[in-house]
Design a protein around this motif. Sequence first.
Motif, PDB file in Angstrom:
ATOM      1  N   GLN A 185      -0.175   2.226  -8.109  1.00  0.00           N
ATOM      2  CA  GLN A 185      -0.922   2.948  -7.072  1.00  0.00           C
ATOM      3  C   GLN A 185      -0.462   4.405  -6.992  1.00  0.00           C
ATOM      4  OE1 GLN A 185      -1.049   1.157  -3.138  1.00  0.00           O
ATOM      5  NE2 GLN A 185      -0.770  -0.866  -4.068  1.00  0.00           N
ATOM      6  N   ALA A 186       0.863   4.612  -6.965  1.00  0.00           N
ATOM      7  CA  ALA A 186       1.402   5.972  -6.860  1.00  0.00           C
ATOM      8  C   ALA A 186       0.995   6.809  -8.064  1.00  0.00           C
ATOM      9  CB  ALA A 186       2.925   5.935  -6.719  1.00  0.00           C
ATOM     10  N   VAL A 195       4.059   6.087   2.325  1.00  0.00           N
ATOM     11  CA  VAL A 195       4.183   7.541   2.440  1.00  0.00           C
ATOM     12  C   VAL A 195       3.961   7.971   3.889  1.00  0.00           C
ATOM     13  CG1 VAL A 195       3.092   9.740   1.805  1.00  0.00           C
ATOM     14  CG2 VAL A 195       3.652   8.057   0.039  1.00  0.00           C
ATOM     15  N   HIS A 196       2.940   7.425   4.527  1.00  0.00           N
ATOM     16  CA  HIS A 196       2.647   7.767   5.921  1.00  0.00           C
ATOM     17  C   HIS A 196       3.821   7.383   6.829  1.00  0.00           C
ATOM     18  CE1 HIS A 196       0.379   8.445   9.577  1.00  0.00           C
ATOM     19  NE2 HIS A 196       0.755   7.237   9.980  1.00  0.00           N
ATOM     20  N   ARG A 235       0.155   4.349   0.137  1.00  0.00           N
ATOM     21  CA  ARG A 235      -0.225   5.357   1.136  1.00  0.00           C
ATOM     22  C   ARG A 235       0.381   5.037   2.494  1.00  0.00           C
ATOM     23  NH1 ARG A 235      -6.463   6.733  -0.597  1.00  0.00           N
ATOM     24  NH2 ARG A 235      -5.850   7.494  -2.626  1.00  0.00           N
ATOM     25  N   GLN A 236       0.434   3.766   2.845  1.00  0.00           N
ATOM     26  CA  GLN A 236       1.061   3.369   4.110  1.00  0.00           C
ATOM     27  C   GLN A 236       2.554   3.679   4.091  1.00  0.00           C
ATOM     28  OE1 GLN A 236       0.047  -0.747   4.734  1.00  0.00           O
ATOM     29  NE2 GLN A 236      -1.944  -0.247   5.645  1.00  0.00           N
ATOM     30  N   ALA A 276       4.952  11.529  -4.266  1.00  0.00           N
ATOM     31  CA  ALA A 276       3.773  11.292  -3.422  1.00  0.00           C
ATOM     32  C   ALA A 276       3.984  11.857  -2.026  1.00  0.00           C
ATOM     33  CB  ALA A 276       3.458   9.795  -3.357  1.00  0.00           C
ATOM     34  N   ALA A 307       1.830  14.826  -0.360  1.00  0.00           N
ATOM     35  CA  ALA A 307       1.091  14.601   0.882  1.00  0.00           C
ATOM     36  C   ALA A 307       1.567  15.503   2.017  1.00  0.00           C
ATOM     37  CB  ALA A 307       1.211  13.139   1.297  1.00  0.00           C
ATOM     38  N   ASP A 321       0.845  -1.195   0.000  1.00  0.00           N
ATOM     39  CA  ASP A 321       0.000   0.000   0.000  1.00  0.00           C
ATOM     40  C   ASP A 321       0.880   1.245   0.000  1.00  0.00           C
ATOM     41  OD1 ASP A 321      -1.622   2.214   0.698  1.00  0.00           O
ATOM     42  OD2 ASP A 321      -3.032   0.920   1.758  1.00  0.00           O
ATOM     43  N   LEU A 372      -2.447   8.055  -7.561  1.00  0.00           N
ATOM     44  CA  LEU A 372      -2.516   9.137  -6.568  1.00  0.00           C
ATOM     45  C   LEU A 372      -2.024  10.466  -7.136  1.00  0.00           C
ATOM     46  CD1 LEU A 372      -1.079   7.422  -3.354  1.00  0.00           C
ATOM     47  CD2 LEU A 372      -3.464   8.022  -3.812  1.00  0.00           C
TER      48      LEU A 372
END
Length: 195
Positions: A112-113, A13-14, A10-11, A42, A46, A8, A116
């Motif tokens: 995925q990226a 990046v977080h 997003r995970q 990304a 973010a 994932d 986004l």
Amino acid sequence: MDEPCATDVRQIVHAIAAELHGFQAMPTVLFGHSFGAQLAAALASACPGLCGSVVLSAHTPPADFRAPGRSDALDPATMLATGDTPADVLDDPHLHDWLLHLLSADLDLNRQAAGLLQETELRVPILVLGGAHDPLVDKSALFGWQRHAAAGFRARILPGGHFYFHQEPAAHQVRAELHTLLADTPALAEFTDLR
């Protein structure tokens, strides 16, 4: 080698943002190469306050990566064979299979990226770098990152292939570009000794 691949973006990046927030506040230049370029973009999108600029190396912009048939045409076996992977690694069946698995996971994260970033404008300056003889990335496509630039854009094509920065004179030119980026941001001037 048994660690599962991330699934994932997003995970990821977080997690990177959380790690960077743990450091003393200071301007940061993100450098992402190949898949890392979309990951750096990304992250800059973010959390724009985490970086003063972003360097995107050897990766097409999201629209080109997501073009019909484009990302599916990036077969992991072809990528491995046309990159700078040492012959002894390619000849070792265990390492070869492991790298194919990693590249497949990276391609999934790349898709995925790209999704986004499709309509994203980065609010930090973008420097795009690429190798003139990169078999994996069309150098003219690199300039498409300009569509994502809301705060400045520069691009340079340097001698070499996908890993152009491993060899001179491109390695020196990359260091010079990074020095320039750091010198252009007064708060970063003390960190310009990049040996």
